[in-house]
Design a protein around this motif. Sequence first.
Motif, PDB file in Angstrom:
ATOM      1  N   ALA A   1       0.826  -1.205   0.000  1.00  0.00           N
ATOM      2  CA  ALA A   1       0.000   0.000   0.000  1.00  0.00           C
ATOM      3  C   ALA A   1       0.862   1.257   0.000  1.00  0.00           C
ATOM      4  CB  ALA A   1      -0.919  -0.004   1.213  1.00  0.00           C
ATOM      5  N   ARG A   2       2.168   1.110   0.198  1.00  0.00           N
ATOM      6  CA  ARG A   2       3.078   2.268   0.212  1.00  0.00           C
ATOM      7  C   ARG A   2       3.729   2.504  -1.142  1.00  0.00           C
ATOM      8  NH1 ARG A   2       8.492   3.020   1.221  1.00  0.00           N
ATOM      9  NH2 ARG A   2       8.768   0.797   1.668  1.00  0.00           N
ATOM     10  N   THR A   3       4.097   1.397  -1.835  1.00  0.00           N
ATOM     11  CA  THR A   3       4.815   1.540  -3.102  1.00  0.00           C
ATOM     12  C   THR A   3       4.031   1.012  -4.303  1.00  0.00           C
ATOM     13  OG1 THR A   3       5.893  -0.627  -2.943  1.00  0.00           O
ATOM     14  CG2 THR A   3       6.991   1.248  -1.853  1.00  0.00           C
ATOM     15  N   GLY A   4       3.009   0.192  -4.071  1.00  0.00           N
ATOM     16  CA  GLY A   4       2.265  -0.416  -5.167  1.00  0.00           C
ATOM     17  C   GLY A   4       2.956  -1.606  -5.786  1.00  0.00           C
ATOM     18  N   LEU A   5       4.100  -2.026  -5.228  1.00  0.00           N
ATOM     19  CA  LEU A   5       4.824  -3.169  -5.766  1.00  0.00           C
ATOM     20  C   LEU A   5       4.199  -4.472  -5.283  1.00  0.00           C
ATOM     21  CD1 LEU A   5       8.488  -1.892  -5.288  1.00  0.00           C
ATOM     22  CD2 LEU A   5       7.121  -1.877  -7.393  1.00  0.00           C
ATOM     23  N   VAL A   6       4.314  -5.510  -6.115  1.00  0.00           N
ATOM     24  CA  VAL A   6       3.779  -6.815  -5.743  1.00  0.00           C
ATOM     25  C   VAL A   6       4.583  -7.387  -4.580  1.00  0.00           C
ATOM     26  CG1 VAL A   6       3.375  -9.193  -6.498  1.00  0.00           C
ATOM     27  CG2 VAL A   6       2.932  -7.290  -8.068  1.00  0.00           C
ATOM     28  N   GLU A   7       3.869  -7.822  -3.541  1.00  0.00           N
ATOM     29  CA  GLU A   7       4.522  -8.432  -2.382  1.00  0.00           C
ATOM     30  C   GLU A   7       4.312  -9.939  -2.329  1.00  0.00           C
ATOM     31  OE1 GLU A   7       3.283  -6.395   1.195  1.00  0.00           O
ATOM     32  OE2 GLU A   7       4.990  -5.032   0.969  1.00  0.00           O
ATOM     33  N   ALA A   8       3.158 -10.397  -2.794  1.00  0.00           N
ATOM     34  CA  ALA A   8       2.887 -11.826  -2.685  1.00  0.00           C
ATOM     35  C   ALA A   8       1.866 -12.263  -3.721  1.00  0.00           C
ATOM     36  CB  ALA A   8       2.389 -12.166  -1.282  1.00  0.00           C
ATOM     37  N   LEU A   9       2.001 -13.506  -4.118  1.00  0.00           N
ATOM     38  CA  LEU A   9       1.030 -14.154  -4.990  1.00  0.00           C
ATOM     39  C   LEU A   9       0.464 -15.334  -4.203  1.00  0.00           C
ATOM     40  CD1 LEU A   9      -0.141 -14.126  -7.879  1.00  0.00           C
ATOM     41  CD2 LEU A   9       1.682 -15.720  -8.525  1.00  0.00           C
ATOM     42  N   LEU A  10      -0.835 -15.264  -3.920  1.00  0.00           N
ATOM     43  CA  LEU A  10      -1.484 -16.265  -3.079  1.00  0.00           C
ATOM     44  C   LEU A  10      -2.317 -17.181  -3.967  1.00  0.00           C
ATOM     45  CD1 LEU A  10      -2.655 -13.862  -0.220  1.00  0.00           C
ATOM     46  CD2 LEU A  10      -0.421 -14.941  -0.530  1.00  0.00           C
ATOM     47  N   LEU A  11      -1.775 -18.353  -4.266  1.00  0.00           N
ATOM     48  CA  LEU A  11      -2.427 -19.302  -5.181  1.00  0.00           C
ATOM     49  C   LEU A  11      -3.357 -20.195  -4.359  1.00  0.00           C
ATOM     50  CD1 LEU A  11       0.789 -20.182  -7.225  1.00  0.00           C
ATOM     51  CD2 LEU A  11      -0.999 -18.539  -7.843  1.00  0.00           C
ATOM     52  N   ASP A  12      -4.428 -19.605  -3.887  1.00  0.00           N
ATOM     53  CA  ASP A  12      -5.275 -20.276  -2.889  1.00  0.00           C
ATOM     54  C   ASP A  12      -6.383 -21.128  -3.486  1.00  0.00           C
ATOM     55  OD1 ASP A  12      -6.565 -17.777  -3.691  1.00  0.00           O
ATOM     56  OD2 ASP A  12      -8.014 -18.213  -2.109  1.00  0.00           O
ATOM     57  N   ASN A  13      -6.640 -21.014  -4.793  1.00  0.00           N
ATOM     58  CA  ASN A  13      -7.724 -21.761  -5.436  1.00  0.00           C
ATOM     59  C   ASN A  13      -9.068 -21.544  -4.737  1.00  0.00           C
ATOM     60  OD1 ASN A  13      -6.262 -23.007  -7.576  1.00  0.00           O
ATOM     61  ND2 ASN A  13      -5.373 -24.427  -6.110  1.00  0.00           N
ATOM     62  N   GLY A  14      -9.264 -20.348  -4.220  1.00  0.00           N
ATOM     63  CA  GLY A  14     -10.528 -20.014  -3.584  1.00  0.00           C
ATOM     64  C   GLY A  14     -10.584 -20.304  -2.100  1.00  0.00           C
ATOM     65  N   TYR A  15      -9.524 -20.891  -1.515  1.00  0.00           N
ATOM     66  CA  TYR A  15      -9.557 -21.231  -0.094  1.00  0.00           C
ATOM     67  C   TYR A  15      -9.719 -19.997   0.785  1.00  0.00           C
ATOM     68  CZ  TYR A  15      -8.001 -22.561   4.568  1.00  0.00           C
ATOM     69  OH  TYR A  15      -7.924 -22.731   5.929  1.00  0.00           O
TER      70      TYR A  15
END
Length: 329
Positions: A97-111
């Motif tokens: 929320a400070r830089t707009g850079l991607v921090e994480a990719l959460l491959l949760d499949n809807g979990y």
Amino acid sequence: MPRDIFILTENELRRAVHLDLKAIGVVEQAFAALGTGKVIMPPILSMAVPEANGEVDVKTAYIPGFEGFAIKVSPGFFDNPGLGLPSLNGLMILFSARTGLVEALLLDNGYLTDVRTAAAGAVAAKHLAPQNVDTAGVMGAGVQARLQMEAAHLVRPFRRVLVWGRDAAKAEAGAANIAEKLGIEARAEPDPARLVAESQLVVTTTPAEEPILEAEWLHPGLHITAMGSDQAGKNEIDPRALVAADLYVADRVSQCEKLGELRAAIAAGLWKGGTPPELGEIVNGKAGRTSEDQVTICDLTGTGAQDTAIATFALTEAKTSGAGSVIKS
């Protein structure tokens, strides 16, 4: 400068995030923030894929004070079970929320969506259901029906669960699952009117396009959480019930006017109650149940604020447990 981006799979997220009071508290915090009017949450981007009986929703929100914001892509393709595939899947991308850079990719499949949706039901039950709930009823027999009962039981520990579903075998299986998970009595109830009559808390969790809960079934001391109507055209609750209830609450009025039970009441020309309160206002104590005999209804269409809250929480929990992998970008 290289940056770390965390990659978390569904299995890793399942180990890190559970449907418990911590997760419910995080979602409650998101609703409290929504109630202040300071959250920036654009309308849901929704697209139907009729040839495949599918739909895709994209949700996001910026919550002041949260370190990140999530963008969640949630497809639902409802013929998939016939192909041996889950009907719901998806992923979340968490940005700084400070830089707009991607921090994480959460491959949760809807979990994570399942968890935050059930947690929202618990927030509604905590703030709107009667203090004493002996019997809870759930209309629907899918995964979310079970999770809604698990979550509600954490905030209103009831003695018994009744399960109704169009498929009797699935309702029986769902009741058995709930009984085993919660260690309480649970049984299938073939008569939806009887289910409502015997329950103080009812949750509807279906993709119904015609009402499955009639206004005539309302009774003193009943709370209903409707969470199946999240697309235009869906409708679980008789529109007359919204008018008959002592208190109707939306998770987000602008969404419920287009996607939720409120949409059906407006379309039927029945809703004359002006702008209803939102769940965040209830959480913040600005409105709510004033007696045990009132009939209350909460309309949950799902908010981007919930997604930002659960994604931020998931990353924190995963880092604490050492889960996930890191790529350099």
